[in-house]
Enzyme design. Structure first.
Site, PDB file in Angstrom:
ATOM      1  CD  GLN A   1       3.455  -7.473 -11.082  1.00 46.77           C
ATOM      2  OE1 GLN A   1       4.034  -6.587 -10.474  1.00 46.77           O
ATOM      3  NE2 GLN A   1       4.059  -8.602 -11.418  1.00 46.77           N
TER       4      GLN A   1
ATOM      5  CG  HIS B   1       2.973  -6.237  -6.164  1.00 48.54           C
ATOM      6  ND1 HIS B   1       3.334  -4.959  -6.469  1.00 48.54           N
ATOM      7  CD2 HIS B   1       3.888  -6.640  -5.250  1.00 48.54           C
ATOM      8  CE1 HIS B   1       4.425  -4.603  -5.788  1.00 48.54           C
ATOM      9  NE2 HIS B   1       4.764  -5.605  -5.037  1.00 48.54           N
TER      10      HIS B   1
ATOM     11  CG  PHE C   1       7.563 -11.560  -6.561  1.00 51.07           C
ATOM     12  CD1 PHE C   1       7.503 -10.405  -5.793  1.00 51.07           C
ATOM     13  CD2 PHE C   1       6.611 -11.722  -7.582  1.00 51.07           C
ATOM     14  CE1 PHE C   1       6.516  -9.431  -6.020  1.00 51.07           C
ATOM     15  CE2 PHE C   1       5.633 -10.768  -7.815  1.00 51.07           C
ATOM     16  CZ  PHE C   1       5.577  -9.626  -7.035  1.00 51.07           C
TER      17      PHE C   1
ATOM     18  CG  HIS D   1       9.800  -8.837  -1.026  1.00 51.11           C
ATOM     19  ND1 HIS D   1      10.748  -8.045  -0.414  1.00 51.11           N
ATOM     20  CD2 HIS D   1       8.750  -8.023  -1.284  1.00 51.11           C
ATOM     21  CE1 HIS D   1      10.293  -6.814  -0.324  1.00 51.11           C
ATOM     22  NE2 HIS D   1       9.083  -6.766  -0.844  1.00 51.11           N
ATOM     23  CD  GLU D   2       4.967  -8.861  -2.255  1.00 50.76           C
ATOM     24  OE1 GLU D   2       3.974  -8.428  -1.639  1.00 50.76           O
ATOM     25  OE2 GLU D   2       5.847  -8.098  -2.713  1.00 50.76           O
TER      26      GLU D   2
ATOM     27  CE  LYS E   1       7.459  -3.775   2.374  1.00 52.32           C
ATOM     28  NZ  LYS E   1       7.951  -2.970   1.248  1.00 52.32           N
ATOM     29  CG  HIS E   2       3.302  -7.057   2.431  1.00 54.64           C
ATOM     30  ND1 HIS E   2       3.079  -5.779   2.874  1.00 54.64           N
ATOM     31  CD2 HIS E   2       4.089  -6.942   1.333  1.00 54.64           C
ATOM     32  CE1 HIS E   2       3.689  -4.910   2.060  1.00 54.64           C
ATOM     33  NE2 HIS E   2       4.325  -5.595   1.132  1.00 54.64           N
TER      34      HIS E   2
HETATM   35  P1  5GP Z   1       6.101   1.781  -3.802  1.00 56.14           P
HETATM   36  O1  5GP Z   1       6.921   2.787  -3.079  1.00 56.14           O
HETATM   37  O2  5GP Z   1       6.776   1.155  -4.984  1.00 56.14           O
HETATM   38  O3  5GP Z   1       4.684   2.213  -4.099  1.00 56.14           O
HETATM   39  O4  5GP Z   1       5.916   0.588  -2.763  1.00 56.14           O
HETATM   40  C1  5GP Z   1       6.982  -0.202  -2.356  1.00 56.14           C
HETATM   41  C2  5GP Z   1       6.481  -1.296  -1.471  1.00 56.14           C
HETATM   42  O5  5GP Z   1       6.058  -0.753  -0.202  1.00 56.14           O
HETATM   43  C3  5GP Z   1       5.250  -2.052  -1.971  1.00 56.14           C
HETATM   44  O6  5GP Z   1       5.552  -3.027  -2.896  1.00 56.14           O
HETATM   45  C4  5GP Z   1       4.718  -2.613  -0.682  1.00 56.14           C
HETATM   46  O7  5GP Z   1       5.490  -3.705  -0.252  1.00 56.14           O
HETATM   47  C5  5GP Z   1       4.915  -1.449   0.261  1.00 56.14           C
HETATM   48  N1  5GP Z   1       3.765  -0.524   0.238  1.00 56.14           N
HETATM   49  C6  5GP Z   1       3.672   0.663  -0.463  1.00 56.14           C
HETATM   50  N2  5GP Z   1       2.514   1.281  -0.203  1.00 56.14           N
HETATM   51  C7  5GP Z   1       1.850   0.476   0.684  1.00 56.14           C
HETATM   52  C8  5GP Z   1       0.602   0.601   1.353  1.00 56.14           C
HETATM   53  O8  5GP Z   1      -0.161   1.559   1.190  1.00 56.14           O
HETATM   54  N3  5GP Z   1       0.282  -0.411   2.193  1.00 56.14           N
HETATM   55  C9  5GP Z   1       1.084  -1.479   2.407  1.00 56.14           C
HETATM   56  N4  5GP Z   1       0.662  -2.421   3.258  1.00 56.14           N
HETATM   57  N5  5GP Z   1       2.274  -1.601   1.816  1.00 56.14           N
HETATM   58  C10 5GP Z   1       2.649  -0.658   0.960  1.00 56.14           C
HETATM   59  P1  5GP Z   2       7.450  -4.589  -2.709  1.00 55.99           P
HETATM   60  O1  5GP Z   2       7.505  -3.495  -3.700  1.00 55.99           O
HETATM   61  O2  5GP Z   2       6.287  -5.523  -2.754  1.00 55.99           O
HETATM   62  O3  5GP Z   2       7.976  -4.309  -1.336  1.00 55.99           O
HETATM   63  O4  5GP Z   2       8.659  -5.401  -3.273  1.00 55.99           O
HETATM   64  C1  5GP Z   2       8.627  -6.152  -4.403  1.00 55.99           C
HETATM   65  C2  5GP Z   2       9.971  -6.836  -4.439  1.00 55.99           C
HETATM   66  O5  5GP Z   2       9.833  -7.997  -5.195  1.00 55.99           O
HETATM   67  C3  5GP Z   2      11.034  -5.984  -5.071  1.00 55.99           C
HETATM   68  O6  5GP Z   2      12.262  -6.278  -4.468  1.00 55.99           O
HETATM   69  C4  5GP Z   2      11.032  -6.448  -6.503  1.00 55.99           C
HETATM   70  O7  5GP Z   2      12.267  -6.340  -7.149  1.00 55.99           O
HETATM   71  C5  5GP Z   2      10.655  -7.919  -6.336  1.00 55.99           C
HETATM   72  N1  5GP Z   2       9.878  -8.432  -7.449  1.00 55.99           N
HETATM   73  C6  5GP Z   2      10.164  -9.568  -8.075  1.00 55.99           C
HETATM   74  N2  5GP Z   2       9.298  -9.779  -9.066  1.00 55.99           N
HETATM   75  C7  5GP Z   2       8.424  -8.757  -9.067  1.00 55.99           C
HETATM   76  C8  5GP Z   2       7.304  -8.434  -9.866  1.00 55.99           C
HETATM   77  O8  5GP Z   2       6.895  -9.125 -10.804  1.00 55.99           O
HETATM   78  N3  5GP Z   2       6.635  -7.291  -9.532  1.00 55.99           N
HETATM   79  C9  5GP Z   2       7.039  -6.485  -8.512  1.00 55.99           C
HETATM   80  N4  5GP Z   2       6.316  -5.393  -8.273  1.00 55.99           N
HETATM   81  N5  5GP Z   2       8.096  -6.767  -7.748  1.00 55.99           N
HETATM   82  C10 5GP Z   2       8.790  -7.893  -8.025  1.00 55.99           C
END
Ligand code: 5GP
Ligand code: 5GP
Length: 238
Positions: free
Chosen positions: A35, A62, A112, A115-116, A119-120
Site C-alpha cells: 500500500q 499489506h 494487523f 489478521h494477515e 486470514k492468509h
Molecule cells: P477489498 O474488498 O478491500 O478489496 O478486500 C478485502 C480483503 O479481502 C483484502 O484485504 C484481502 O484480505 C481479501 N482479498 C480481496 N481480494 C482478494 C484476492 O483477490 N485474493 C485474496 N487472496 N484475497 C483477497
Molecule cells: P484485509 O483487508 O487484509 O482482510 O484486512 C485488513 C485488516 O487489517 C482490516 O481489518 C484493517 O482494518 C486492518 N488494518 C490495520 N492496519 C491496516 C493497514 O495499514 N492497511 C490495511 N489495508 N488494513 C489495515
C-alpha cells in the site's frame, strides 16, 4: 466374479489417479500487496500513524495472499495455528518499518499482522510457518523496490502531479520484470491516486511471476496521482 492380477492393477491405478485429482490444491500462487501510505491517509477514511511514529515515505506491506488461478482464494485455514507474537518478537522493529499499521485507532502493528497471518498465512502452511510468512513478505518487498522503480522512471511522490497508468505500469514492469495490478482510491478532491500495488508470486513465495488472473480491486482512471506522504496528515493531526 474372479479378477486376475492385471485387472486388479488397472482398478488400483484408476482409483489412485482419481484420488490424486480430487485432493484440493492448497493454492496456486500468491498476490503480494503493498500500500502507498500517502493514498491510505489522503482519502475520506483517513489514517492513524502507528504508536511507534509516522512511517517512512515508502510503500509498505499489506499482505501476502494465497490465491487460486480461477480468482477465488482460501482464507482462515487453520484456527489451531493462531498468531503468536513471540515467534516474531525479534522481527518487530523491521515489521514496524516495512509493515506498519495505518488503521485507526493507532496500534503497534500486532493486530494487523495477526489478521494477515490468520486470514492468509495459515492457507499456505506447506510453504512457511508464521515466522517464515513474515520473512517471505519482507524479502519480496526488498526485491520489488517499488519506490526505486518509480523513481528510476522520474516518478516521485508529489501532490498535484499526474501520470498516465502506462507510465506507472511501465516503470514497475521495468524494475520487476512483470506487469503489476494497480488499485486506486480517490483523494479529497476526487482525483484517482495509486493506492495498492499487486504483484504475483510463485507458489514457493520466492519469485515474481506473470499474474495468472487479475484481482478485483478498484481500477484506476488514466490520469493518476502519486501523492506525497511526507506532507500527509493523520486524523490526530487534523
Ligand atoms: P477489498 O474488498 O478491500 O478489496 O478486500 C478485502 C480483503 O479481502 C483484502 O484485504 C484481502 O484480505 C481479501 N482479498 C480481496 N481480494 C482478494 C484476492 O483477490 N485474493 C485474496 N487472496 N484475497 C483477497
Ligand atoms: P484485509 O483487508 O487484509 O482482510 O484486512 C485488513 C485488516 O487489517 C482490516 O481489518 C484493517 O482494518 C486492518 N488494518 C490495520 N492496519 C491496516 C493497514 O495499514 N492497511 C490495511 N489495508 N488494513 C489495515
Amino acid at each position: 466374479m474372479k479378477l486376475n492380477g492385471r485387472a486388479l492393477l488397472i482398478i488400483f491405478l484408476v482409483t489412485q489417479s482419481v484420488a490424486i485429482l480430487t485432493v484440493a490444491k492448497e493454492f496456486d500462487f500468491f498476490y503480494f500487496v503493498q500500500q502507498w501510505p500517502g493514498s491510505y491517509c489522503d482519502s475520506r477514511r483517513g489514517c492513524c500513524y502507528p504508536k511507534t511514529g509516522k512511517p517512512a515515505e515508502d510503500f509498505s506491506i499489506h499482505g501476502l495472499w494465497p490465491n487460486y488461478i480461477d480468482g477465488s482464494y482460501p482464507s482462515n485455514c487453520d484456527s489451531s495455528n493462531p498468531f503468536d507474537d513471540s515467534k516474531v518478537s525479534d522481527l518487530e522493529s523491521v515489521l514496524q518499518e516495512h509493515w506498519p499499521t495505518l488503521a485507526c485507532p493507532s496500534g503497534d502493528g500486532l493486530k494487523f499482522w495477526r489478521h494477515e497471518w490468520e486470514k492468509h498465512g495459515t492457507c499456505a502452511e506447506s510453504v512457511f510457518d508464521e515466522r517464515g510468512y513474515f520473512e517471505a513478505a519482507l524479502s519480496l518487498k526488498k526485491k520489488a523496490n517499488l519506490l526505486g522503480a518509480l523513481e528510476n522512471a522520474g516518478i516521485k511522490p508529489a501532490d498535484g502531479v499526474f501520470h498516465t497508468m502506462g507510465q506507472i505500469k511501465d516503470a514497475i514492469t521495468k524494475g520487476v520484470g512483470y506487469e503489476p495490478f494497480i488499485e486506486c482510491n480517490v483523494d479529497s478532491s476526487g482525483y484517482h491516486q495509486i493506492y495498492q500495488v499487486y504483484q504475483c508470486v510463485d507458489a514457493s513465495a520466492s519469485n515474481f511471476i506473470k499474474c495468472p488472473v487479475l484481482p478485483h480491486g478498484r481500477a484506476c482512471g488514466n490520469k493518476v496521482e502519486f501523492p506525497s506522504f511526507s506532507s500527509a496528515s493523520s486524523r490526530d493531526e487534523l
